[in-house]
Motif scaffolding. Structure first.
Motif, PDB file in Angstrom:
ATOM      1  N   ALA A 114       4.920  -3.581  18.031  1.00 15.33           N
ATOM      2  CA  ALA A 114       3.526  -2.746  17.919  1.00 15.33           C
ATOM      3  C   ALA A 114       3.153  -2.841  16.433  1.00 15.33           C
ATOM      4  N   GLY A 115       3.524  -3.850  15.710  1.00 11.70           N
ATOM      5  CA  GLY A 115       3.087  -4.141  14.315  1.00 11.70           C
ATOM      6  C   GLY A 115       3.616  -3.121  13.395  1.00 11.70           C
ATOM      7  N   GLY A 116       4.705  -2.485  13.647  1.00 14.17           N
ATOM      8  CA  GLY A 116       5.168  -1.647  12.594  1.00 14.17           C
ATOM      9  C   GLY A 116       4.438  -0.288  12.541  1.00 14.17           C
ATOM     10  N   GLY A 117       3.325   0.040  13.636  1.00  8.71           N
ATOM     11  CA  GLY A 117       2.823   1.163  13.323  1.00  8.71           C
ATOM     12  C   GLY A 117       1.687   1.214  12.568  1.00  8.71           C
ATOM     13  N   GLY A 118       1.367  -0.072  12.030  1.00  8.59           N
ATOM     14  CA  GLY A 118       0.484   0.056  11.049  1.00  8.59           C
ATOM     15  C   GLY A 118      -0.894   0.355  11.397  1.00  8.59           C
ATOM     16  N   ALA A 119      -1.242   0.499  12.811  1.00  6.29           N
ATOM     17  CA  ALA A 119      -2.414   0.563  13.342  1.00  6.29           C
ATOM     18  C   ALA A 119      -2.953   2.098  13.101  1.00  6.29           C
ATOM     19  N   PHE A 149      -2.359   3.520  10.293  1.00  3.70           N
ATOM     20  CA  PHE A 149      -2.768   3.476   8.920  1.00  3.70           C
ATOM     21  C   PHE A 149      -4.052   2.670   8.705  1.00  3.70           C
ATOM     22  N   GLY A 150      -4.331   2.080   9.678  1.00  2.00           N
ATOM     23  CA  GLY A 150      -5.353   0.897   9.413  1.00  2.00           C
ATOM     24  C   GLY A 150      -5.029  -0.414   8.925  1.00  2.00           C
ATOM     25  N   PHE A 151      -3.633  -0.742   9.336  1.00  2.80           N
ATOM     26  CA  PHE A 151      -3.130  -2.101   8.791  1.00  2.80           C
ATOM     27  C   PHE A 151      -2.826  -2.871  10.219  1.00  2.80           C
ATOM     28  N   ASP A 152      -3.299  -4.006  10.006  1.00  2.00           N
ATOM     29  CA  ASP A 152      -3.036  -4.971  11.153  1.00  2.00           C
ATOM     30  C   ASP A 152      -2.258  -6.102  10.467  1.00  2.00           C
ATOM     31  N   GLY A 177       5.788  -6.250   6.289  1.00  2.00           N
ATOM     32  CA  GLY A 177       4.691  -6.711   5.836  1.00  2.00           C
ATOM     33  C   GLY A 177       4.664  -7.993   5.093  1.00  2.00           C
ATOM     34  N   GLY A 178       5.826  -8.253   4.471  1.00  2.00           N
ATOM     35  CA  GLY A 178       5.727  -9.657   3.612  1.00  2.00           C
ATOM     36  C   GLY A 178       6.627 -10.857   4.377  1.00  2.00           C
ATOM     37  N   ALA A 179       7.215 -10.377   5.569  1.00  2.00           N
ATOM     38  CA  ALA A 179       7.965 -11.354   6.252  1.00  2.00           C
ATOM     39  C   ALA A 179       7.448 -12.692   6.788  1.00  2.00           C
ATOM     40  N   PRO A 199       0.676  -1.316   0.074  1.00  2.00           N
ATOM     41  CA  PRO A 199       0.029  -0.056   0.108  1.00  2.00           C
ATOM     42  C   PRO A 199       0.868   1.150   0.077  1.00  2.00           C
ATOM     43  N   ALA A 200       2.076   1.231   0.625  1.00  2.00           N
ATOM     44  CA  ALA A 200       2.961   2.470   0.449  1.00  2.00           C
ATOM     45  C   ALA A 200       4.153   2.506  -0.837  1.00  2.00           C
ATOM     46  N   GLN A 201       3.759   1.319  -1.835  1.00  2.00           N
ATOM     47  CA  GLN A 201       4.750   1.204  -2.801  1.00  2.00           C
ATOM     48  C   GLN A 201       6.160   1.216  -2.202  1.00  2.00           C
TER      49      GLN A 201
END
Ligand SMILES: [Zn+2]
Ligand SMILES: [Zn+2]
Length: 212
Positions: A91-96, A98-101, A64-66, A11-13
Motif C-alpha cells: 500500500a505504498g507504506g501508508g504514504g497516501a 500524508f499525500g505521498f505516493d 522512500g529511498g529504496a 519529509p519526516a526527518q
C-alpha cells in the motif's frame, strides 16, 4: 568491524543507517528513508557494496529511498521485511494518508522472524520482533557492537505513534519491555527519528515507558 553512517532524510526527518563490515565492504541500508541517491553516493565513496535493504517496518518514510538505490545496483539488493508488514508495503507504506505516493522499490523476498541472525561480514544482527507501531515492526540488535537499530519503536524521550492503522499501544509497550529493556543498559539505541540514546537512559527518564 561494524561501521555505521547515519543520515536524516525526507519529509519526516527519518534516520537511515548505512552499515558495513569494514573488512569485506559488504553493506546494508537499514531503513532507506528517502533520497536514495545520497545514501548510494556515500556507499560508493567508501567502496562499499550495498547488498541488503533491511526494513524495521514498511512506513513510506522508511522505504522512500529504496527504489533509487536499487535502480543503480546490479545485482539488486536483497530486501527483507517482517511478513506482517507486507500489506503495508504494497500500500505504498501508508504514504497516501500524508499525500505521498512513493515507488516502494524491489519487493521484499526475505521474511524477518524473531531470533533470526542477519550476517554482514563478521557482524551479526539479531532480529527482534517488536509489533506495536506497525504489526510487523522489528529491531536489529548487534551484541558485539552494543547497538540496537530500533526504528519507530522507541525514541529519546518518546515512543512510536500508535494511532495509525495496525498499531497498538499495548503491543508497543510489551515490545519495549521484553525486547528493549532486556538489553544491557549501556546499549546504544539508534532510532528512526531524533537523536541516539541508551537503554538505561530511556528506562530512567522516558515518560511513556519508565513505569514498565
Ligand atoms: Zn513508522
Ligand atoms: Zn518513522
Amino acid at each position: 568491524m561494524l561501521e555505521i553512517v547515519p543520515f536524516t532524510l525526507g519529509p519526516a526527518q527519518t534516520n537511515a543507517y548505512l552499515v558495513a563490515d569494514s573488512e569485506t565492504k559488504e553493506s546494508a541500508v537499514i531503513d532507506p528513508a528517502w533520497d536514495g541517491q545520497v545514501i548510494l553516493a556515500e556507499a560508493q565513496k567508501r567502496g562499499w557494496r550495498i547488498a541488503h535493504l533491511w526494513y524495521t517496518h514498511a512506513h513510506f518514510d522508511h522505504i522512500g529511498g529504496a527504489a533509487a538505490i536499487a535502480d543503480a545496483l546490479n545485482p539488486l539488493p536483497l530486501v527483507a521485511l517482517h511478513p506482517n508488514d507486507h500489506v503495508l508495503w504494497r500500500a505504498g507504506g501508508g504514504g497516501a494518508l500524508f499525500g505521498f505516493d512513493i515507488d516502494p522499490g524491489p519487493e521484499p523476498t526475505i521474511d524477518f522472524h524473531q531470533g533470526q541472525i542477519l550476517r554482514l561480514g563478521s557482524a551479526g544482527f539479531e532480529v527482534r520482533f517488536t509489533p506495536g507501531h506497525t504489526s510487523g515492526h522489528c529491531i536489529f540488535y548487534v551484541p558485539a557492537s552494543g547497538v540496537c537499530f530500533c526504528g519507530d519503536l522507541i525514541f529519546a524521550g518518546s515512543v512510536g505513534r500508535t494511532d495509525l492503522p495496525g498499531a497498538s499501544w499495548e503491543q508497543l509497550a510489551e515490545s519495549i519491555k521484553t525486547q528493549v529493556f532486556t538489553l544491557p543498559d549501556e546499549t546504544r539505541l539508534l532510532s528512526g527519528h531524533g537523536p541516539e540514546t541508551t537503554v538505561g537512559e530511556e528506562k530512567m527518564s522516558n515518560p511513556f515507558v519508565s513505569d514498565l
